[in-house]
Design an enzyme around this catalytic site. Structure first.
Site, short mmCIF file in Angstrom:
data_model
loop_
_atom_site.label_atom_id
_atom_site.label_comp_id
_atom_site.label_asym_id
_atom_site.label_seq_id
_atom_site.Cartn_x
_atom_site.Cartn_y
_atom_site.Cartn_z
N LYS A 193 -19.01 10.42 0.10
CA LYS A 193 -19.45 9.41 1.07
C LYS A 193 -18.23 8.97 1.88
O LYS A 193 -17.42 8.17 1.44
CB LYS A 193 -20.08 8.20 0.37
CG LYS A 193 -20.91 7.39 1.35
CD LYS A 193 -20.78 5.88 1.18
CE LYS A 193 -19.57 5.26 1.76
NZ LYS A 193 -19.39 5.30 3.20
N GLU A 269 -7.62 4.65 -5.66
CA GLU A 269 -6.41 4.68 -4.81
C GLU A 269 -6.57 3.56 -3.80
O GLU A 269 -7.44 3.62 -2.92
CB GLU A 269 -6.33 6.01 -4.05
CG GLU A 269 -6.01 7.20 -4.91
CD GLU A 269 -4.57 7.24 -5.37
OE1 GLU A 269 -3.79 6.34 -5.06
OE2 GLU A 269 -4.24 8.19 -6.10
N CYS A 303 -1.61 3.84 3.80
CA CYS A 303 -1.53 2.96 2.64
C CYS A 303 -0.13 2.89 2.06
O CYS A 303 0.27 1.88 1.50
CB CYS A 303 -2.51 3.44 1.59
SG CYS A 303 -2.25 5.16 1.17
N GLU A 402 -1.81 -6.64 3.04
CA GLU A 402 -1.77 -5.38 3.78
C GLU A 402 -2.37 -5.61 5.17
O GLU A 402 -3.52 -6.04 5.29
CB GLU A 402 -2.59 -4.34 3.01
CG GLU A 402 -2.50 -2.96 3.62
CD GLU A 402 -3.34 -1.95 2.86
OE1 GLU A 402 -4.52 -2.23 2.60
OE2 GLU A 402 -2.80 -0.88 2.54
P1 NAD Z 1 -12.72 0.15 2.73
O1 NAD Z 1 -12.36 -0.28 1.37
O2 NAD Z 1 -13.29 -0.84 3.67
O3 NAD Z 1 -13.76 1.36 2.69
C1 NAD Z 1 -13.49 2.55 1.97
C2 NAD Z 1 -14.82 3.24 1.66
O4 NAD Z 1 -15.55 2.43 0.75
C3 NAD Z 1 -15.72 3.47 2.86
O5 NAD Z 1 -16.31 4.75 2.72
C4 NAD Z 1 -16.77 2.37 2.71
O6 NAD Z 1 -18.01 2.69 3.29
C5 NAD Z 1 -16.90 2.29 1.20
N1 NAD Z 1 -17.42 1.02 0.68
C6 NAD Z 1 -17.44 -0.19 1.28
N2 NAD Z 1 -17.97 -1.12 0.45
C7 NAD Z 1 -18.28 -0.48 -0.69
C8 NAD Z 1 -18.82 -0.90 -1.94
N3 NAD Z 1 -19.14 -2.17 -2.18
N4 NAD Z 1 -19.00 0.03 -2.91
C9 NAD Z 1 -18.65 1.31 -2.72
N5 NAD Z 1 -18.13 1.77 -1.54
C10 NAD Z 1 -17.94 0.88 -0.55
O7 NAD Z 1 -11.38 0.81 3.31
P2 NAD Z 1 -11.11 1.31 4.79
O8 NAD Z 1 -11.01 0.10 5.67
O9 NAD Z 1 -12.06 2.40 5.14
O10 NAD Z 1 -9.65 1.98 4.62
C11 NAD Z 1 -8.47 1.25 4.65
C12 NAD Z 1 -8.00 0.91 3.25
O11 NAD Z 1 -7.86 2.10 2.47
C13 NAD Z 1 -6.64 0.26 3.22
O12 NAD Z 1 -6.65 -0.84 2.35
C14 NAD Z 1 -5.72 1.35 2.68
O13 NAD Z 1 -4.58 0.89 2.03
C15 NAD Z 1 -6.61 2.06 1.77
N6 NAD Z 1 -6.12 3.42 1.52
C16 NAD Z 1 -5.54 3.71 0.32
C17 NAD Z 1 -5.02 4.98 0.09
C18 NAD Z 1 -4.37 5.34 -1.22
O14 NAD Z 1 -4.29 6.52 -1.51
N7 NAD Z 1 -3.92 4.41 -2.02
C19 NAD Z 1 -5.10 5.95 1.07
C20 NAD Z 1 -5.68 5.61 2.29
C21 NAD Z 1 -6.20 4.35 2.50
#
Ligand code: NAD
Length: 498
Positions: A193, A269, A303, A402
């Site tokens: 997803k 992650e 990230c 962040e």
């Molecule tokens: P997000 O947490 O808003 O969304 C990530 C995913 O989770 C999306 O596919 C979203 O639809 C889904 N999602 C949202 N609510 C959910 C729920 N309640 N249950 C299950 N899935 C749900 O993150 P984003 O804004 O898309 O991405 C940015 C974030 O990702 C930043 O905080 C960044 O640090 C993090 N990130 C971490 C890494 C790592 O490897 N540590 C890598 C890239 C990005």
């Protein structure tokens, strides 16, 4: 991109009327119709993506369950290796169209698509493929006589089962393949997803899997949707054995809670607020310039970026000058331009979030040394200027949370131990960097900083065989490398009497 929103040149991966979901080996339309995918550099709608509903997610989970339970996929290591190599080859054959989609949809600078935004993770599928073939699936533990019964013990590693992979938008291919590669190599089936901001990046891969590989029906399912609730549905479903999640720490908490009902394995992650530590024997100007440059790459949407620059107090002003000189020279630009380093933020929502942090910085007494607003002459697109914030303590909001934009906070330290203390004074523990010349002092700092990765004098930790992940609230588990592959395995001990 062509006028109808599709990439030009040859047959397109995505139909003009909207991309498709991949469910049970078939490319299908979404139960909730379509939604627009937007180019963040122009705000133009580039096309339509399939909008899945709960019934689609249900069907995808069922297909993944059947493919795991009723086929030989999890046991045929050689076939899986062949399928992954086939996928890599097919992706490489379509690399230019994938590049166009990635630049247009994620706002990723073209130069990054030659590395970690696309070509790197595609090539890295070979690493997963080779693990499927070479991994020691069984280990003979020999004979022992526990409780007086002579027993021959064999340790087997097996696939976990159905993996729900939930991913963000910032490095869509890197993160999708860092999950798909090892999860499939280990013998799992997957429901992916992706984030609603980058549906085409995933849908194009789905089309390639369906049309150009022998990956059996149901082994990979890709469900694009505007509804974040589908991620929660995937997390809670008892037919799913494991969730592999990358995203914000806040969503990670919801995922952990949602997975608790069925006690499924959860791999997370999450976010970061990593420190770039400059020691007093470093080349100050060089180090601070690198720190400034790296925070502007892909508009700071990484990230593991080092967003806190910790410098010796005695050279605080010199460090600010060096970082400011670099940041003021980086002009946010069109990601399709081969020279662009800093493209747009992904969305209006994300830009508003970054702007809110800049207001908070000012309200908390921070000094905006360069940047701090929208770049002149860019009326369209979600651009923000590379920004340097000084004169805030490590307790300031912008030093703790962040931001996910091209924003660097510079903080003075009073020596190596103080730098370690400040670096660790964070809820996160994802990455870091240390610059200096004395190997003993550098070792002391790398020992002291509590993060999953740390670079020394510009050393790069990112590669297929290197595990990546976080301490503390930056995550649980490791992605990539052997450790990343083994996240997708169960351990079974078989003891035979005699
Ligand atoms: P997000 O947490 O808003 O969304 C990530 C995913 O989770 C999306 O596919 C979203 O639809 C889904 N999602 C949202 N609510 C959910 C729920 N309640 N249950 C299950 N899935 C749900 O993150 P984003 O804004 O898309 O991405 C940015 C974030 O990702 C930043 O905080 C960044 O640090 C993090 N990130 C971490 C890494 C790592 O490897 N540590 C890598 C890239 C990005």
């Amino acid at each position: 991109m062509g006028g109808d929103g599709r990439a030009t040149g040859g047959r397109s991966l995505l139909p003009a009327d909207g991309s498709r979901l991949l469910i049970g080996g078939k490319l299908v339309t979404g139960g909730d119709g379509v939604f627009a995918t937007v180019n963040p550099a122009t705000e133009a709608v580039i096309g339509q993506a399939a909008n899945a509903n709960g019934a689609d997610m249900d069907a995808a989970i069922a297909a993944a369950r059947t493919a795991f339970d009723d086929t030989d996929w999890s046991r045929d290591h050689v076939f899986r290796a062949r399928c992954l190599e086939q996928l890599r080859t097919a992706l490489q054959a379509n690399i230019d169209e994938l590049r166009e989609i990635t630049v247009a949809e994620a706002g990723a600078p073209t130069m990054l698509t030659r590395g970690p935004q696309l070509e790197g993770p595609v090539a890295d599928l070979s690493y997963s493929a080779s693990l499927a073939e070479t991994y020691s699936w069984e280990t003979d533990l020999g004979t022992a006589t526990p409780m007086g019964i002579k027993s021959h013990r064999v340790l087997r590693r097996e696939a976990v089962g159905v993996v729900g992979a939930i991913t963000p938008w910032n490095f869509p291919h890197q993160i999708n393949f860092a999950k798909l590669g090892p999860a499939l190599a280990a013998g799992n089936t997957v429901v992916l997803k992706p984030a609603p901001d980058t549906p085409w990046c995933a849908a194009a891969v789905g089309a390639i899997i369906a049309e150009q590989t022998d990956i059996p029906p149901g082994v990979v399912n890709i469900v694009t949707s505007t509804d974040h609730g589908l991620g929660a549905q995937l997390t809670a479903d008892p037919r799913v054995d494991m969730i592999s999640f990358t995203g914000s720490t806040q969503t990670g908490r919801s995922v952990m809670t949602g997975a608790a009902t069925t006690l499924k394995k959860t791999f997370l992650e999450l976010g970061g607020k990593s420190a770039f530590i400059v020691l007093d024997d470093a080349n100050i100007v060089g180090a601070c310039s690198v720190a400034a440059f790296s925070v502007a790459v892909h508009a700071g949407q990484g990230c593991a970026l080092t967003t806190r620059l910790l410098v010796p107090r005695a050279i605080y002003d010199e460090a600010i000058q060096a970082a400011a000189a670099t940041l003021s020279g980086i002009v946010p630009g069109d990601p399709a331009d081969a020279r662009t380093v800093c493209g747009p933020l992904i969305s209006e929502r994300q830009r508003a979030r970054v702007e809110r942090y800049l207001e908070i910085a000012r309200a908390e007494g921070g000094r905006i040394v360069v940047g701090g607003g929208r770049p002149a002459g860019r009326e369209r697109g979600y651009f923000i200027e590379p920004t340097l914030i000084a004169d805030v303590p490590n307790t300031a909001t912008v030093a703790r949370e962040e931001i996910f934009g091209p924003v660097l906070v510079v903080i003075p330290h009073d020596g190596d131990d103080d730098a370690i203390r400040i670096a660790n004074d964070s809820p996160y523990g994802l990455s870091g960097s240390v610059w200096g010349t004395d190997p003993d002092r550098i070792r002391h700092v790398t020992n002291g900083v509590r993060t999953g990765t740390i670079g020394v004098n510009g050393g790069i930790w990112y590669s297929a065989d290197a595990p990546f992940g976080g301490y503390k609230q930056s995550g649980i588990g490791r992605e990539m490398g052997l450790a990343g592959f083994e996240e997708y395995l169960e351990t079974k001990l078989v003891a035979t009497a005699g």
